[in-house]
Scaffold this motif. Structure first.
Motif, mmCIF file in Angstrom:
data_model
loop_
_atom_site.group_PDB
_atom_site.id
_atom_site.type_symbol
_atom_site.label_atom_id
_atom_site.label_comp_id
_atom_site.label_asym_id
_atom_site.label_seq_id
_atom_site.Cartn_x
_atom_site.Cartn_y
_atom_site.Cartn_z
ATOM 1 N N VAL A 275 124.635 21.863 17.842
ATOM 2 C CA VAL A 275 123.537 21.136 17.103
ATOM 3 C C VAL A 275 122.929 20.048 17.939
ATOM 4 N N ALA A 276 123.655 19.108 18.632
ATOM 5 C CA ALA A 276 123.254 18.093 19.081
ATOM 6 C C ALA A 276 122.715 18.402 20.438
ATOM 7 N N ALA A 277 123.162 19.395 21.114
ATOM 8 C CA ALA A 277 122.581 19.872 22.630
ATOM 9 C C ALA A 277 121.371 20.644 22.227
ATOM 10 N N LEU A 316 118.628 10.561 29.355
ATOM 11 C CA LEU A 316 119.280 9.436 28.121
ATOM 12 C C LEU A 316 120.007 10.177 27.256
ATOM 13 N N TYR A 317 119.314 11.127 26.507
ATOM 14 C CA TYR A 317 119.999 11.782 25.373
ATOM 15 C C TYR A 317 121.081 12.857 25.670
ATOM 16 N N TYR A 318 120.723 13.583 26.585
ATOM 17 C CA TYR A 318 121.889 14.461 27.208
ATOM 18 C C TYR A 318 122.946 13.901 27.862
ATOM 19 N N TYR A 322 126.761 14.273 26.636
ATOM 20 C CA TYR A 322 127.823 14.714 27.958
ATOM 21 C C TYR A 322 128.881 13.796 27.775
ATOM 22 N N ALA A 323 128.490 12.507 27.760
ATOM 23 C CA ALA A 323 129.590 11.376 28.173
ATOM 24 C C ALA A 323 130.418 11.554 26.869
ATOM 25 N N GLN A 324 129.992 11.710 25.635
ATOM 26 C CA GLN A 324 130.815 11.797 24.431
ATOM 27 C C GLN A 324 131.719 13.014 24.446
ATOM 28 N N VAL A 325 130.905 13.944 24.918
ATOM 29 C CA VAL A 325 131.834 15.424 24.764
ATOM 30 C C VAL A 325 133.045 15.284 25.777
ATOM 31 N N HIS A 326 132.718 14.686 27.117
ATOM 32 C CA HIS A 326 133.720 14.226 27.861
ATOM 33 C C HIS A 326 134.841 13.269 27.249
ATOM 34 N N THR A 539 122.285 7.789 20.819
ATOM 35 C CA THR A 539 121.511 6.966 21.501
ATOM 36 C C THR A 539 119.932 7.565 21.359
ATOM 37 N N ALA A 540 119.785 8.894 20.953
ATOM 38 C CA ALA A 540 118.237 9.210 20.580
ATOM 39 C C ALA A 540 118.116 8.549 19.489
#
Length: 637
Positions: A275-277, A316-318, A322-326, A539-540
């Protein structure tokens, strides 16, 4: 009783038409697409006439393809549906035959004739019913409230009252001018929004969607949290073409969510990642979504300028997701795909790398200043040429015909929402409600621009609950846009701010339509999915406040200011991601976690003193974290 209630409150079900009827409807839908291409790129047609014919055809297709409610027949239309189809065609024919007289008459000076009133009343009813079937009770109730307010609101006391508007006056403005039903939203839907959806459809049908998924898998599939990273990359790439968070979730999520669950991701987490992506795709240039096209038409800003301004905030959104997923994958010990489960990068590029060419052509044409209509048409032509290279991707006449029909049918619900938004905008303009609402915001916010921004963000999210993004954006822009503009924010800053929160409403609880779409695939609570998605994309909700106070993130200003804004914002996003996840190499205790979060917010804040403070706070958090980590324990997820 429940069945009767569901007819009025629920959306209709999409029918699966077969046989001769299915072929006939498919053919009509393809002809509508060809007509749009012809009238937008080859010959000049009076805009009012074009929109009348377009709306009439789309309403007829809508009533054939969508049932009156969730319990309606899904195999064929009923008697009521056929009556509505005939009414849609009849109204379109009448307006077309009378278009010359309508164009020459002076609004409100020459009275409407009885057939005009009858045709306009029928079209109003058809539009409301079409909105109910496709969007549901939310937007329909908003339209009805504004219709009632327009006709009887003059009796209200105080500032909410206005000069009486007769039914004839109401229909004259709504149906016979470009200020109501045939206003900006429908005009966008009938022109370049339609063509960009066609571009995305052709690219997907030719194999572009599969290529982008394989490319994402080859790039990130074997890394820590590989399946989730595949979802982030592929959903972003597909989402910028589709422009719809819900359709993106359904399309890419049907592949990525089961893979994530198979490798150990919880059901809510797998849905939240998707959903976020997918939601961010509507903010990612070069295509973005229908709301961005409406923004260009409504504000007069070139779409090229909007796309350029959207690059840094979208990245910045992605980066945040991506950082949180990692970090989450590291914290939970989630592995990536095996070598056998991921396609080789070289082979992926060899077989489908040419699908990058249409995106490059589209971006290049936008930067060169061509109109969005021309850009979408050229990009679609490039897709067809690229697809001819490999026999497996080559599109013959039947595939092209099918893609044209699918484009039209995908636009049906968008057209209904845009027509409804036009009715609401006309009502706001007719009664002066926009100015009155601006006064209300002033009363609540006082002289605080920040509080006015918060109120605007909340309103955009509330308007977007269960409502398509284009409708949410245009309503918020009309209601609160003037207030923000009066506080010395630029037109670009104001409308980009509103656009962001209109898009984010698709995943914001409690009515997160993208989360509900993902819940059916992930078999998880939509509320848990929505909360998780908001956390991943935190961040969004912050970056829009940064770019309204400093235009560097919108690529406006000197290159030095833009570079500094981008670098500090990247540091801020990474630190915020660490703070939200509570993990950096090891789980973090509360104090360093707060320090990282505060430093992240300060880095994103566009001022030098904030950057200096961020460096100091971040340094303290980094130095303190080894001593304050919770050794041997993991923070709850």
């Amino acid at each position: 009783m429940n069945q009767i209630l569901s007819i009025f409150t629920g959306t209709g079900a999409k029918r699966q038409l077969t046989g001769k009827l299915g072929m006939a409807v498919h053919g009509c839908a393809a002809l509508v697409a060809l007509a749009v291409i012809y009238t937008t790129t080859i010959v000049y047609v009076d805009l009012y006439v074009m929109m009348v014919v377009f709306l009439s055809a789309m309403l007829a297709l809508l009533f054939i393809n969508i049932s009156p409610g969730p319990l309606g027949r899904k195999d064929r239309p009923g008697l009521i549906d056929w009556c509505l189809v005939l009414a849609s065609i009849a109204v379109g024919v009448y307006f077309l035959l009378e278009s010359q007289r309508i164009a020459e008459r002076i609004t409100l000076l020459f009275p409407l004739e009885t057939p005009d009133l009858l045709a306009a009343s029928v079209l109003l009813a058809l539009t409301i019913e079409a909105t109910r079937r496709t969007v549901g009770f939310g937007l329909t109730s908003v339209v009805m409230v504004f219709v009632v307010y327009n006709l009887w609101g003059h009796g209200l006391p105080g500032a909410l009252g206005f000069r009486e508007v007769s039914y004839n006056h109401f229909l004259d403005i709504m149906m016979f001018t470009s200020d109501g039903l045939f206003g900006v939203p429908l005009r966008v839907a009938a022109t370049y929004a339609f063509l960009f959806v066609m571009f995305g459809t052709f690219l997907s049908k030719a194999g572009g969607a599969e290529f982008f998924y394989n490319l994402s898998s080859a790039l990130a599939g074997r890394r820590t949290g590989g399946p989730a990273k595949i979802a982030v990359i592929s959903s972003g790439l597909y989402g910028t073409m589709s422009g719809s968070p819900t359709s993106d979730v359904v399309t890419t999520g049907s592949v990525t969510i089961p893979i994530m669950q198979r490798l150990g991701y919880s059901k809510p987490l797998s849905g939240s990642v998707e959903v976020a992506a997918s939601t961010g795709g509507s903010l990612l240039p070069p295509v973005m979504g229908s709301a961005a096209f409406i923004m260009a038409e409504y504000t007069g800003i070139e779409y090229r300028e909007i796309a350029i301004a959207g690059i840094v905030p979208a990245l910045l959104y992605y980066l945040c997701v991506y950082a949180q997923v990692h970090l989450r994958s590291q914290k939970l010990g989630l592995r990536g795909l095996s070598k056998e489960e991921t396609p080789p990068l070289k082979g992926t590029l060899k077989n489908g790398g040419l699908f990058i060419v249409p995106l490059v052509a589209l971006s290049g044409a936008l930067l060169m200043g061509y109109s969005p209509t021309f850009v979408a048409a050229i990009a679609t032509a490039v897709v067809l040429m690229v697809a001819m290279v490999h026999p497996s991707t080559r599109m013959g006449p039947r595939a092209i015909w099918n893609a044209l029909a699918v484009t039209t049918l995908r636009m049906v619900s968008v057209v209904a929402a845009c027509a409804a938004a036009g009715l609401v905008i006309g009502g706001i303009s007719m009664t002066g409600l926009g100015g009155k609402f601006a006064d209300l915001v002033y009363l609540m916010a006082g002289d605080s621009a920040f509080l006015a921004l918060v109120i605007s963000a909340v309103l955009a999210i509330i308007l977007g609950m269960g409502m398509p993004t284009p409708s949410a954006f245009i309503l918020a822009a009309v209601l609160v846009g003037p207030t923000l503009l009066s506080m010395d924010f630029s037109v670009l800053q104001t409308n980009m701010f509103i656009l962001y929160f209109a898009v984010l409403s698709a995943m914001t609880p409690p009515v997160a339509v993208a989360a509900f779409a993902a819940s059916a695939i992930a078999d998880a609570s939509p509320l848990k999915i929505a909360v998780g998605a908001v956390r991943l994309a935190i961040t969004a909700f912050i970056v829009p406040f940064a770019f309204v106070y400093g235009e560097g993130l919108l690529m406006v200003g000197s290159w030095q200011a833009i570079a500094v804004s981008c670098v500090t914002a990247i540091l801020g996003v990474l630190l915020l991601s660490i703070a939200v996840e509570g993990y950096w190499r090891q789980p973090l205790a509360r104090l360093p976690r707060l320090g990282f979060g505060l430093a992240g917010l300060l880095f994103i804040t566009p001022s030098w003193w904030a950057v200096v403070a961020a460096v100091l706070v971040g340094a303290v958090a980094i130095l303190a974290s080894p001593h304050l980590r919770l050794h041997g324990h993991k923070t709850p997820v």
